[in-house]
Every structure is written in structure tokens, then in C-alpha cells.
Motif scaffolding. Structure first.
Motif, short mmCIF file in Angstrom:
data_model
loop_
_atom_site.label_atom_id
_atom_site.label_comp_id
_atom_site.label_asym_id
_atom_site.label_seq_id
_atom_site.Cartn_x
_atom_site.Cartn_y
_atom_site.Cartn_z
N MET A 1 37.29 49.97 37.26
CA MET A 1 36.20 49.38 36.52
C MET A 1 35.78 48.27 37.56
SD MET A 1 37.23 46.58 33.26
CE MET A 1 37.85 45.23 34.07
N SER A 2 34.46 47.89 37.50
CA SER A 2 34.08 46.96 38.18
C SER A 2 33.49 45.67 37.40
CB SER A 2 32.98 47.43 39.43
OG SER A 2 31.79 47.50 38.82
N GLY A 3 33.45 44.58 38.12
CA GLY A 3 32.77 43.58 37.35
C GLY A 3 31.51 43.11 37.18
N ARG A 4 31.23 41.85 37.11
CA ARG A 4 29.69 41.46 37.00
C ARG A 4 29.43 40.34 37.93
NH1 ARG A 4 27.35 37.99 32.62
NH2 ARG A 4 29.37 37.23 32.63
N LEU A 5 28.53 40.50 38.66
CA LEU A 5 28.15 39.65 39.77
C LEU A 5 26.71 38.70 39.16
CD1 LEU A 5 28.15 38.38 42.61
CD2 LEU A 5 26.55 40.25 43.28
N VAL A 6 27.05 37.34 39.08
CA VAL A 6 25.72 36.42 38.60
C VAL A 6 25.29 35.75 39.69
CG1 VAL A 6 24.93 35.36 36.66
CG2 VAL A 6 26.95 36.80 36.38
N GLU A 82 34.20 40.49 50.45
CA GLU A 82 35.16 39.37 49.71
C GLU A 82 35.05 39.49 48.30
OE1 GLU A 82 35.62 35.80 51.65
OE2 GLU A 82 36.58 35.07 49.95
N VAL A 83 33.39 39.36 48.19
CA VAL A 83 32.99 39.46 46.71
C VAL A 83 33.44 40.62 46.01
CG1 VAL A 83 31.18 39.30 44.93
CG2 VAL A 83 31.09 37.75 47.06
N SER A 84 33.10 41.77 46.66
CA SER A 84 33.38 43.14 45.94
C SER A 84 34.94 43.34 45.80
CB SER A 84 33.06 44.36 46.84
OG SER A 84 32.00 44.19 47.15
N ASP A 85 35.89 42.60 46.49
CA ASP A 85 37.22 43.00 46.35
C ASP A 85 37.36 42.31 44.95
OD1 ASP A 85 37.56 44.11 48.53
OD2 ASP A 85 38.55 42.21 49.76
N HIS A 86 36.91 41.08 44.56
CA HIS A 86 37.25 40.80 43.12
C HIS A 86 36.45 41.46 42.29
CE1 HIS A 86 39.00 36.86 44.73
NE2 HIS A 86 38.19 36.96 45.63
N LEU A 87 35.35 41.93 42.50
CA LEU A 87 34.65 42.72 41.39
C LEU A 87 35.43 43.88 40.96
CD1 LEU A 87 31.02 42.30 42.86
CD2 LEU A 87 31.95 41.19 40.50
N ARG A 88 35.88 44.50 41.96
CA ARG A 88 36.81 45.99 41.97
C ARG A 88 37.80 45.48 40.70
NH1 ARG A 88 36.35 46.80 47.27
NH2 ARG A 88 34.93 47.84 47.44
N GLY A 89 38.34 44.44 40.49
CA GLY A 89 39.37 44.08 39.81
C GLY A 89 38.64 43.49 38.33
N GLY A 90 37.48 43.85 38.41
CA GLY A 90 36.93 43.55 36.82
C GLY A 90 36.54 42.14 36.61
N GLU A 116 25.59 48.18 47.43
CA GLU A 116 25.86 49.38 48.32
C GLU A 116 27.45 49.83 48.24
OE1 GLU A 116 22.28 48.08 51.34
OE2 GLU A 116 24.24 48.33 52.00
N MET A 117 28.36 48.68 48.30
CA MET A 117 29.79 48.92 48.20
C MET A 117 30.18 49.39 46.79
SD MET A 117 30.67 45.53 50.31
CE MET A 117 30.34 45.26 52.13
N LEU A 118 29.55 48.84 45.64
CA LEU A 118 30.03 48.91 44.48
C LEU A 118 28.70 49.58 43.35
CD1 LEU A 118 32.34 46.16 43.36
CD2 LEU A 118 32.91 48.53 43.77
N PRO A 119 28.09 50.68 43.60
CA PRO A 119 27.02 51.02 42.78
C PRO A 119 26.91 50.64 41.44
CG PRO A 119 27.54 52.91 44.31
CD PRO A 119 28.71 51.98 44.34
N GLU A 120 27.96 50.73 40.84
CA GLU A 120 28.30 50.67 39.50
C GLU A 120 28.35 49.04 38.92
OE1 GLU A 120 32.49 51.19 40.63
OE2 GLU A 120 30.65 51.68 41.45
#
Ligand code: SAM
Length: 238
Positions: A1-6, A82-90, A116-120
Motif C-alpha cells: 500500500m502506498s501513501g499520499r504525497l501532498v 527518502e520520501v518514498s520510503d515513508h510513502l511505502r508504509g502508507g 517514477e519510484m512508486l507509480p501508484e
């Protein structure tokens, strides 16, 4: 599950220009990031966020530290990782950026690389007040009326785009021209558009200057400088 980037626009400098929605999103985010760069934007977003959030809640992300494209891309990739690591945790990650996150913002680079790292990943933005709006308001400049059109451009695009904009648009806003202000004003003079133009530097920040652009002839500005050409005199009484 990937999180939300705002991407949250925090306004040009005055902390009171952060919107209620922007503040809520920053407060509710699991992680809050701010860019650290050598572009003049150093610490600006962070300074605004710090007015409302404890320092421990804020994580700095290193962006462009050099004119070297490769070094810049390296920084963006590291920041996105770095941001993607947090997003991966939802998690919900907020990224604070000066002005608006969709106007010449580091957020665009970050979001692109994260995608590019987390398309979803879900990407959203919260609009912010731009430097051009703040300068118009603070200088009593009417930006547009009726059928008038506005062009916004960075002086980094060169003299010709500015010349074309001044010839074709009633209102022209020039960003990123501070360090080459002499050239910006020279082009405006040639085009007969210097009268009524207004210069604003470091809006909402220590060392702020708001002046008729003509008064800046022969001086250089700082990176955080904006010029509005309207061809109209400033409003009475402002
Ligand atoms: C990378 S762009 C960021 C634009 C920003 N996202 C916005 O919406 O206004 C940086 C340029 O915005 C303008 N700018 C941003 N903050 C400013 C400020 N506090 N005072 C004057 N100009 C500013 C300057 O022209 C600067 O070169």
C-alpha cells in the motif's frame, strides 16, 4: 500500500499567507518535509512552517546545491527516495514549498521522481499564494481588468521571451530576474514598459523591498525578486 504525497504552498514569506487548508494538511500529515537549497529559497518554506509546527516535526530535504545538472538530479533522487520510503508504509507526506506548488516549484520535481519510484502513489497539491499576488496586493497594483491578459515568465528564459511578452500582454510578471535586474529593466525601458512597473524583493521576509521598478535602475536585486509590468500607474493612496 502506498501513501499520499501532498505539495503544500506556504506563500511567499509572510507566515500569515499560509492558507487554513495548508496549515491543516501540514498539521495532519504523518511526515512534513521542506526543501533546503542554495537558490535563495533556503529555509523560506521551513521558516513559515516553523511558525506553526515544532521543529522535530520537520524533515529537511537537500535539493539543488550546485549548478551541475548531474549533482542536482542526484539530490532530487535522494530526496525522492527518502520520501518514498515513508510513502511505502502508507503514510501521508506533506512537502512545503514557497508560493504555489504548481508554479516553478521544487515540488514538481519531487512528485515526478517519486511517481517514477512508486507509480501508484496519490499526489495532491494545496494551492498557495504566489509572490506575484503578494506583490500586487502590497504595492496596490491591479493585475488585470476586463479583457486584459497576463504573462508570467522567468528571466532565466532570456531577454527575447520577456520582449515578446511585453509586446503582447497587458500585464507581465517576471520571476527569477533579481540577479540580472539591470537587464530586465533595460529590456522594459526599450519596450517602453518601465513606467508603472513595480519591483518586490524578499516579500514578507527580513530585508523586504517594494519599489517602483524605475527606482532600481543601476542596482542588482536578490534571487527572491519579482517585477510586475502593468503599464498602469500605482493606485492612488497606496
Ligand atoms: C522557484 S520560483 C518559486 C515561485 C513560487 N512557487 C510562487 O508560486 O510564487 C522563485 C521565484 O519566485 C519569486 N519569489 C518567490 N518568493 C518571493 C518573495 N518572497 N519575494 C519576491 N519574489 C519571490 C522570485 O521571482 C523567485 O525568483
Amino acid at each position: 500500500m502506498s501513501g499520499r504525497l501532498v505539495g503544500v504552498g506556504v506563500g511567499p514569506g509572510d507566515p500569515e499567507l499560509l492558507t487554513v487548508k495548508g496549515l491543516r494538511v501540514l498539521r495532519e500529515a504523518d511526515e512534513v518535509f521542506v526543501p533546503v537549497a542554495d537558490t535563495g529559497e533556503v529555509g523560506r518554506a521551513e521558516a513559515t512552517v516553523r511558525e506553526y509546527l515544532d521543529r522535530e516535526r520537520i524533515t529537511r530535504l537537500l535539493f539543488a546545491l550546485s549548478d551541475d545538472r548531474e549533482a542536482r538530479e542526484h539530490n532530487w533522487t535522494n530526496a525522492a527516495r527518502e520520501v518514498s520510503d515513508h510513502l511505502r508504509g502508507g503514510k501521508t507526506c506533506a512537502f512545503a514549498t514557497i508560493g504555489d506548488p504548481n508554479v516553478y516549484s521544487t515540488f514538481t520535481y519531487l512528485a515526478r521522481t517519486v511517481r517514477e519510484m512508486l507509480p501508484e502513489v496519490e499526489v495532491e497539491t494545496v494551492p498557495g499564494i504566489t509572490a506575484l499576488q503578494d506583490l500586487a496586493s502590497r504595492s496596490g497594483t491591479i493585475l488585470l481588468e476586463g479583457d486584459e491578459r497576463l504573462a508570467l515568465l522567468p528571466f532565466t528564459a532570456g531577454e527575447e521571451p520577456l520582449r515578446e511578452a511585453l509586446a503582447g500582454f497587458e500585464t507581465v510578471v517576471c520571476y527569477k530576474g533579481g540577479r540580472r535586474l539591470g537587464e530586465v529593466l533595460g529590456v522594459a525601458e526599450e519596450c517602453g514598459r518601465l513606467e508603472g512597473a513595480v519591483y518586490g524583493a524578499r516579500l514578507g521576509i527580513e530585508g523586504e523591498e517594494i519599489l517602483p521598478a524605475r527606482g532600481m535602475a543601476g542596482r542588482e536585486g536578490t534571487y527572491l525578486s519579482t517585477v510586475i509590468f502593468t503599464g498602469r500607474e500605482r493606485e492612488e493612496g497606496s
